[in-house]
Design an enzyme around this catalytic site. Structure first.
Site, mmCIF file in Angstrom:
data_model
loop_
_atom_site.group_PDB
_atom_site.id
_atom_site.type_symbol
_atom_site.label_atom_id
_atom_site.label_comp_id
_atom_site.label_asym_id
_atom_site.label_seq_id
_atom_site.Cartn_x
_atom_site.Cartn_y
_atom_site.Cartn_z
ATOM 1 N N TYR A 4 -14.473 2.871 9.416
ATOM 2 C CA TYR A 4 -13.007 2.982 9.505
ATOM 3 C C TYR A 4 -12.613 3.529 10.880
ATOM 4 C CZ TYR A 4 -8.338 4.822 8.202
ATOM 5 O OH TYR A 4 -7.008 5.132 8.138
ATOM 6 N N ASP B 97 2.203 -9.208 1.283
ATOM 7 C CA ASP B 97 0.961 -8.640 0.764
ATOM 8 C C ASP B 97 0.083 -9.763 0.245
ATOM 9 O OD1 ASP B 97 0.095 -5.574 0.082
ATOM 10 O OD2 ASP B 97 -0.862 -6.990 -1.284
ATOM 11 N N GLY C 201 0.808 -1.223 0.000
ATOM 12 C CA GLY C 201 0.000 0.000 0.000
ATOM 13 C C GLY C 201 0.838 1.268 0.000
ATOM 14 N N GLN C 202 0.147 2.387 0.220
ATOM 15 C CA GLN C 202 0.800 3.698 0.137
ATOM 16 C C GLN C 202 1.953 3.823 1.129
ATOM 17 O OE1 GLN C 202 -1.457 7.015 1.607
ATOM 18 N NE2 GLN C 202 -0.233 8.534 0.517
ATOM 19 N N LYS D 260 -10.571 1.997 14.035
ATOM 20 C CA LYS D 260 -9.343 2.616 14.558
ATOM 21 C C LYS D 260 -9.429 2.799 16.083
ATOM 22 C CE LYS D 260 -6.849 2.715 10.912
ATOM 23 N NZ LYS D 260 -5.804 1.689 10.801
HETATM 24 N N1 SER Z 1 -6.020 8.662 4.928
HETATM 25 C C1 SER Z 1 -7.085 8.073 5.677
HETATM 26 C C2 SER Z 1 -8.392 8.221 4.994
HETATM 27 O O1 SER Z 1 -8.601 9.233 4.396
HETATM 28 C C3 SER Z 1 -7.181 8.719 7.022
HETATM 29 O O2 SER Z 1 -6.433 8.027 7.918
HETATM 30 O O3 SER Z 1 -9.211 7.358 5.081
#
Ligand code: SER
Length: 315
Positions: free
Chosen positions: A141, A33, A10-11, A145
């Site tokens: 998300y 991965d 990923g990034q 977290k």
């Molecule tokens: N870069 C992430 C998002 O935009 C934030 O942690 O979902």
């Protein structure tokens, strides 16, 4: 020190691998991965394996085979993608974390799992968001977290697993593209302006969000994990930031360098709502005090570097 990075394609992972290699030696870093084609790319510069972090049997074998001491668990579906399929986001984000924590407990590894500005919500103070504050996110998300922060702290206090993490803001980089995030616009804009001279923003012009340039994000990953544990009053997770801007501020600065660039807006309501629930700027003084966080890249230097790096790609 043998380090395993899961979700390495990923990034963040793409650039974390060479950063870790420089620090701990080429042969001590294992990139893992899920996707075969990504592993093929990773193999060009590192030891790389195909691994589904949800598959505990294969994950265990990898930890044993490579005698892993430290895990970077970067597996995640980001905020906007998570809203399209919240159940999948929960099972991937939490499943990978629980497996990482369990293996860390069994094989005595340390674990870094990024948290995010996504852990905050509308009821969080938005200006200079404190380290310890209200965390009631409105996205799956964000729910993952916050849960991840709690679970990581639990594994530390209950089992003594060395878990540490940071709340990353948007990360700007020019290696692998981010995908499915609300802050992605701050990366996409550079590609579109350099390739097509035109960018349409899905984020409203006045929406402030914190950001980091990738070299600072990589330093956060290693500095925190190498920090003296006796100095850490917090573990999961530390606020970290280097800049905060709106699309309007960013686009005006790009226009100063590329006057012919054209910007307009086609606001995505899901992303706009998510952005409005996140901090405008975070207070990262605990990270500065407890482990010496000291970002080096501000808005101006980041923009100059991004334009230069993306122009070199000859898109
Ligand atoms: N870069 C992430 C998002 O935009 C934030 O942690 O979902």
């Amino acid at each position: 020190m043998n380090v395993l990075v899961v979700g390495a394609g990923g990034q963040i992972g793409t650039e974390l691998i060479p950063h870790l290699q420089k620090q701990y030696g080429q042969d001590n870093i294992i990139a893992a991965d899920l996707k075969e084609d990504v592993v093929k790319r990773l193999k060009e510069g590192s030891i790389a394996i195909t691994l589904d972090a949800l598959d505990i049997k294969n994950y265990t074998e990898a930890i044993k085979k490579y005698k892993i001491d430290r895990i970077y668990n970067l597996v995640a579906l980001l905020s906007a993608t998570g809203e399209n399929n919240p159940q999948l986001a929960w099972s991937v984000n939490m499943g990978a974390l629980l497996n990482s924590l369990e293996l860390a407990r069994e094989f005595k590894c340390s674990v870094f799992t990024p948290s995010s500005i996504g852990a905050f919500g509308h009821s969080t103070p938005h200006n200079l968001t404190p380290q310890d504050t209200i965390m009631r996110p409105n996205t799956m998300y964000g729910v993952c977290k916050v849960s991840g922060e709690l679970l990581s702290d639990y594994y530390y206090s209950r089992f003594g697993v060395d878990t540490r993490s940071v709340r990353f803001p948007g990360i700007i980089s020019n290696g692998a593209l981010p995908g499915g995030g609300t802050t992605d616009y701050a990366v996409e804009v550079f590609y579109d302006i350099i390739k097509k001279g035109h960018y349409t923003s899905p984020i409203p012009e006045n929406s402030f969000m914190d950001m980091l340039y990738i070299p600072d994000a990589l330093d956060a990953c290693t500095q925190l994990m190498d920090a003296d544990p006796s100095k850490l009053r917090h573990r999961n997770s530390f606020n970290v930031t280097a800049m905060s801007f709106t699309p309007e501020i960013l686009f005006n600065e790009i226009k100063k360098r590329i006057p012919e660039a054209i910007f307009d807006y086609n606001v995505n309501p899901v992303k706009a709502e998510i952005a409005s629930s996140w901090p405008d700027s975070m207070d990262d003084s605990c990270a500065r005090e407890e482990w010496g966080w000291n970002p080096k890249w501000g808005l101006q230097e980041m923009i100059d570097d991004m334009i230069c790096a993306i122009r070199k790609k000859n898109l």
